[in-house]
Design an enzyme around this catalytic site. Structure first.
Site, short mmCIF file in Angstrom:
data_model
loop_
_atom_site.label_atom_id
_atom_site.label_comp_id
_atom_site.label_asym_id
_atom_site.label_seq_id
_atom_site.Cartn_x
_atom_site.Cartn_y
_atom_site.Cartn_z
N PHE B 158 -24.55 56.73 71.59
CA PHE B 158 -25.67 56.00 70.97
C PHE B 158 -26.86 55.84 71.92
CE2 PHE B 158 -23.89 52.48 73.38
CZ PHE B 158 -25.01 51.74 73.72
N LYS B 182 -21.50 65.82 65.87
CA LYS B 182 -21.34 64.49 65.27
C LYS B 182 -22.24 63.52 66.02
CE LYS B 182 -18.99 60.85 66.05
NZ LYS B 182 -19.94 59.79 65.64
N SER B 235 -17.57 56.31 76.18
CA SER B 235 -16.88 55.38 77.09
C SER B 235 -15.70 56.06 77.79
CB SER B 235 -16.38 54.17 76.31
OG SER B 235 -15.27 54.55 75.53
N CYS B 291 -25.67 55.69 81.51
CA CYS B 291 -24.56 55.87 82.44
C CYS B 291 -25.09 56.11 83.86
CB CYS B 291 -23.63 56.99 82.00
SG CYS B 291 -24.45 58.58 81.93
N GLU B 402 -18.18 48.06 83.83
CA GLU B 402 -19.46 48.55 83.33
C GLU B 402 -20.02 47.58 82.29
OE1 GLU B 402 -19.46 52.23 81.03
OE2 GLU B 402 -21.36 52.77 81.97
#
Lengths: 152, 502
Positions: B158, B182, B235, B291, B402
């Site tokens: 996202f 996707k 993730s 990230c 995180e």
């Protein structure tokens, strides 16, 4: 006083608006003052090219500005604004004086942002400098036209 | 400042793009919400297993012809795609701001980075070449050719809805493969816009497919026997325990780029003004949902006495708090705004949960982003302002996990070695940066630190399209990475031919 920090997109928008309003202004002059139509039309066309150059440069190098954490610190855009609204009865010399003020402030703006963005990729200050020089040249042309009017 | 015109004027009903057709899904739809305004901007379907299967079938059918298409002809489609992206640059950028929340400058940066991958992939006729050697034995030559494998699946995150699938897709199709993408169901519109341009650019039907959805779609892609490889960004728990594991079981190639906890070391000789400017973007850019975002800033006291170290720490901390407190937060389509909202309310609550834990565990909250103040009158639902903690120790939850939000943790290390040990104490290995004027220390940092992306006086270590996006430890699962030459190797099989003519 707190120093203003202006985002890259805000500066580019200012430049785009400046070129749009300049183009509109010179088209109006071309319509109203037929003797120098060619000069004013060429300025209007050039403003459109300036906008394209600035926009393209920004879009192609925005990642550099972001990664260099760049902002135009302390730049006050309001200093570079000129009202280009001419009253219907404004004469030729009034129009030329407005144009000279416009070019003066515009070239000052572009030289200023060119200097401020010197730490970025060379294409960015180069684009600003190119436009600044074009607008400074216009000022010389306009001054010559005004001198001619004054001598008459 | 005025808000830029929104390119999405009414609620979009998104469809899948399968075999060159826009197909309505039988699955139920969920809302895509603009996190700044809280308005619904699209409805995205949760596609079914059968729909994934249909997309894979379309990609499988398109593959034989596409791989036989000369590389130069394939990249002409990419050249046209690039041109269309340039033409629609502004619209694409504003859509990212609307669906994700990032500022317009950040969105334009993301658009540019995405386009750069298309540009690099247009070099395939050269990049995909093999190599050869004559006379490996009498009259025998040997050569290597690179061949595409078939259908690849790309599962997007996202946080970069436009760019991340482009770390893979252009290379996959340029090398002759076909793809099923996707997009994240949270912000799927950018990928729909890309598919529209793919169609306009003249890619043959079935080469580039889009299937919207959630877990069912991912699960079907991972199980599907006709998908040869998966590119995933998301993730660590999903990347490690689901994607990597499943790809191992089903014999698929895999790139799984996952979570991070990135350290920024500030050495005593660092240029503080530039370090703070870089840290600001690192911690709060994209509202910390990257990230590559900075997480822990370590003030290193190498060669300093205790008092001098404390002074340096105070100086860095005060400067960061001061700069962070001035960050203008609001709707990203306001050009004066420097930080947008979190992607959704749940993500905001997750971040505020970490702030609560930080306080409970004894970190000192110097700047509390829960005290929301915005440029403009927007619902506070997804917004946070920057948060800065100091006196954070390596054992604290906020130092280890995180957070994925605009939270900076300031720590102290007495020496360079201690700081490097801190980095190595983290299970992640995505990125780490050092701010110093010492070439020797910088070299040592680059040499020793076990992270895939190293920054030397750089806050966000984002590799350009012609370099791989690296990552180590729990930040990456797989062998080859996305982007550049590594992507080309990932998407091709090396075939060796040994030839003799009698």
């Amino acid at each position: 006083m707190e120093e203003k920090s202006t985002t890259a997109s805000a500066i580019i928008s200012f430049a785009e608006n400046l070129e749009d309003s300049s183009a509109r202004f010179y088209r109006e002059l071309a319509d109203r003052f037929g003797n120098d139509r060619e000069t004013f039309s060429s300025f209007a066309n050039e403003s459109e090219k300036n906008k394209l150059l600035v926009t393209r440069t920004y879009q192609e190098t925005i990642t550099d500005a972001l990664e260099a954490c760049f902002s135009f610190k302390g730049l006050d855009q309001s200093r570079y604004l000129t009202s280009t609204d001419l009253t219907p009865d404004a004469g030729y010399s009034t129009a030329l004086k407005t144009a000279i003020e416009l070019e003066d402030k515009a070239s000052e703006f572009y030289f200023c942002v060119a200097e401020m963005s010197r730490s970025l990729l060379a294409t960015i200050p180069r684009a600003f400098k190119t436009v600044a020089e074009r607008r400074r040249n216009r000022k010389s042309v306009l001054k010559a036209l005004l001198d001619k009017v004054s001598q008459k | 400042m005025a808000i830029l015109e929104e390119p999405i004027k009414q609620v979009l009903a998104l469809r899948n793009y399968i075999g060159g057709e826009w197909v309505e899904s039988k699955g139920e739809s969920v809302d895509v919400v603009n996190p700044a305004t809280c308005k619904v901007i699209a409805k995205v379907p949760m596609s079914t297993r059968d729909e994934v299967d249909a997309a894979v079938k379309a990609a499988q059918e398109a593959f034989p012809d596409w791989r036989r298409t000369p590389p130069l002809a394939r990249v002409r489609c990419l050249f046209r795609l690039k041109e269309l992206m340039e033409e629609r640059f502004e619209e694409l950028s504003r859509i990212q701001t609307m669906e994700h929340g990032k500022t317009i400058d950040e969105s334009r940066g993301e658009t540019r980075r995405g386009i750069e991958n298309v540009e690099v992939a247009t070099g395939i006729p050269s990049l995909m070449m093999g190599y050869n050697l004559e006379d490996i034995a009498a009259g025998i030559d040997e050569y290597l050719i690179r061949q595409p494998l078939g259908v690849f699946g790309i599962i997007g995150p996202f946080n970069f809805p436009f760019m991340v699938p482009l770390w893979f897709a252009p290379y996959a199709v340029a090398t002759g493969n076909t793809i099923v993408v996707k997009p994240s169901s949270e912000d799927p519109i950018s990928q729909v816009k890309i598919a529209e341009m793919v169609e306009e650019a003249g890619f043959p039907p079935g080469v580039w497919n889009i299937v919207h959805g959630g877990r069912t779609v991912v699960s079907e892609m991972l199980d599907h026997p006709d998908i040869k490889g998966i590119c995933f960004v998301g993730s660590t728990p999903v990347g490690k325990n689901v994607v990597y594991k499943k790809c191992g079981e089903t014999g698929k190639r895999v790139i799984a780029q996952c979570g991070a906890k990135n350290y920024l070391l500030v050495m005593p000789d660092a240029d503080l003004e530039k370090t703070i400017a870089a840290s600001l973007t690192s911690f709060f850019g994209n509202a910390g949902q990257r990230c590559l975002s900075g997480a822990n800033l370590v003030v290193v006291g190498e060669g300093l006495g205790e008092r001098e170290h404390d002074d340096l720490h105070r100086k860095v901390s005060d400067a960061l708090v001061n700069a962070a407190s001035k960050v203008r937060v609001g709707y990203g389509l306001d050009k004066s705004v420097q930080m947008g909202p979190l992607r959704d309310q749940g993500k905001k609550e997750r971040v505020t949960g970490f702030i609560d834990i930080g306080v409970t565990e004894g970190a000192k909250l110097r700047l509390d982003g829960r005290d929301v103040h915005l440029v403009g009158d927007w619902p506070h639902t997804c917004f946070l302002n920057p948060t800065v903690f100091e006196e954070v120790t390596p054992d604290m939850t906020i130092a280890r996990e995180e957070i994925f939000g605009p939270v900076a943790c300031i720590m102290k290390a007495r020496s360079f070695d201690e700081a490097v040990d801190m980095i190595h104490g983290s299970p992640y290995g995505n990125a780490a940066s050092i701010f110093t004027r010492s070439g020797k220390l910088a070299r040592e940092f680059q040499y020793r630190v076990q992270c895939g992306n190293i920054g030397i006086n750089i806050g966000i270590v984002a590799p350009m399209a012609f370099f791989p996006f690296s990552g180590m430890k729990n930040s990456f699962f797989g062998d080859l990475h996305g982007q550049g030459q590594e992507a080309i190797r990932f998407f091709t099989e090396s075939k060796v031919v040994i030839q003799r003519w009698f």
